[in-house]
Write an enzyme that holds these catalytic residues in place. Structure first.
Site, PDB file in Angstrom:
ATOM      1  N   SER A 113       0.860  -1.584   0.339  1.00 45.75           N
ATOM      2  CA  SER A 113       0.082  -0.301  -0.203  1.00 45.75           C
ATOM      3  C   SER A 113       0.887   1.164   0.098  1.00 45.75           C
ATOM      4  O   SER A 113       2.119   1.368   0.618  1.00 45.75           O
ATOM      5  CB  SER A 113      -1.157   0.088   0.837  1.00 45.75           C
TER       6      SER A 113
ATOM      7  N   TYR B   9      -2.559  -0.947  10.435  1.00 53.41           N
ATOM      8  CA  TYR B   9      -2.400  -1.732   9.346  1.00 53.41           C
ATOM      9  C   TYR B   9      -1.388  -1.302   8.238  1.00 53.41           C
ATOM     10  O   TYR B   9      -1.139  -1.686   8.081  1.00 53.41           O
ATOM     11  CB  TYR B   9      -4.698  -0.567   8.282  1.00 53.41           C
TER      12      TYR B   9
END
Ligand SMILES: NC(=O)c1ccc[n+]([C@@H]2O[C@H](COP(=O)([O-])OP(=O)(O)OC[C@H]3O[C@@H](n4cnc5c(N)ncnc54)[C@H](OP(=O)(O)O)[C@@H]3O)[C@@H](O)[C@H]2O)c1
Length: 299
Positions: A139, A152
């Site tokens: 990400s 996360y």
């Protein structure tokens, strides 16, 4: 024809890439936990040039991974995979202070330990053959940390260093490792991430968390379609010289440039402002309804 296993192919990025690779004539092994979603995918892929098989797989379960290894051996006559795409994952949201250890562990179990277990399970045949690819879906949040997404983001930072180490460890054996770093992509990810937020009654973060729906709207208005991640996954899987990192969409790489040259205090101030982490906002009164329920109702 390459044999390519994709984790988390029941939805979003993995599903889109699976169909595209099958359309291009490859043998895709699409995996995920939801059997019904896999069956629908298999039907949809029925008329494509390549072959798409489905295997139910939970990357957090040792026995499920062992069963997937056997299934892949059966589907490939013992050959194994040319490419492993570690894509399965979800985003745990919430202020660092309020996310319990059990929830943090669950997040790492899927995004980090699942990826490690899958890699260990499928790498040996690639290494022995002297050829193969591992494509890890990270990400942009593995290179920049956003408030309320720290847990996360920590998993995606972990994925960056694991991929960097692995790349050099397996290169001498002919195996390439790439990282795909998506920005906001329109998939089920955002809704699922919003469902993970919960605040305890009287939480000092309640006003910020209560505004998370604004974040959802912001995310949706900035999101690209999954074709940008598919392009990156396809290149990483098939190109003669795969890149180490793919930012998707590519223009978001500019953000890393600015983050590298701007003072951290300035970046922090912008982050706090954007996420409502200001003293004035935090002093606001809010109802004590957990935001996940509010958001679920609004959806
Ligand atoms: N969308 C974004 O904006 C974005 C941005 C940056 C990075 N990413 C990353 O991209 C990857 C794919 O996300 P997405 O956007 O496609 O989200 P998505 O639409 O929610 O899809 C996530 C996929 O992961 C699978 N999954 C979750 N837990 C799993 C488990 N324990 N075992 C096996 N599969 C599991 C889900 O399948 P089942 O529930 O059927 O198992 C689903 O197929 C994730 O790693 C995510 O962190 C997404």
């Amino acid at each position: 024809m390459k044999t390519i296993l994709i984790t988390g192919a029941t939805a979003g990025i993995g599903r889109h890439a699976a169909l595209d690779l099958a359309r291009k004539g490859h043998h895709v092994i699409a995996t995920g936990r939801r059997k019904a979603a896999l069956d629908t995918l298999a039907k949809e892929a029925g008329s494509l040039a390549g072959r798409l098989d489905v295997v139910v797989l939970d990357v957090t379960s040792e026995s499920s991974i062992a069963a997937a290894v056997s299934a892949v051996d059966a589907l490939t006559d013992g050959y194994g995979l040319d490419v492993l795409v570690n894509n399965a994952g979800y985003g745990q949201m919430g202020p660092i202070e309020e996310v319990s250890d059990a929830v943090v562990r669950r997040q790492f179990d899927t995004n980090v330990f699942g990826l490690l277990a899958m890699t260990r399970a499928f790498l040996p045949k690639m290494r022995e053959r002297g050829r193969g690819r591992v494509v890890n879906v990270g990400s942009i949040g593995g290179r920049v940390t956003f408030p309320l997404m720290g847990i996360y983001n920590a998993t995606k930072y972990a994925l960056e260093s694991i991929s960097d180490a692995l790349r050099n460890e397996v290169k001498p054996f002919g195996v390439d490792v790439s990282i795909v770093e998506p920005g906001p992509i329109a998939t089920e990810f955002n809704d699922r991430a919003m469902e993970t937020i919960d605040v305890v009654d009287g939480s000092p973060y309640a006003p910020v968390v209560a505004a998370a729906d604004d974040f959802r709207k912001q995310f949706e208005s900035n999101a690209s379609g999954p074709e940008v991640t598919t392009r990156a996954i396809v290149h990483a899987s098939l190109a003669r010289r795969p890149r180490v990192r793919y930012v998707a969409p590519g223009y978001l790489a500019l953000m890393f440039f600015f983050l590298a040259i701007l003072p951290t205090r300035l970046v922090d101030a912008v982050m706090r402002r954007v996420s409502g982490l200001t003293a004035k906002n935090l002093a606001r009164e809010t109802s004590s309804t957990p935001v996940s329920r509010k958001i679920a109702k609004a959806a």
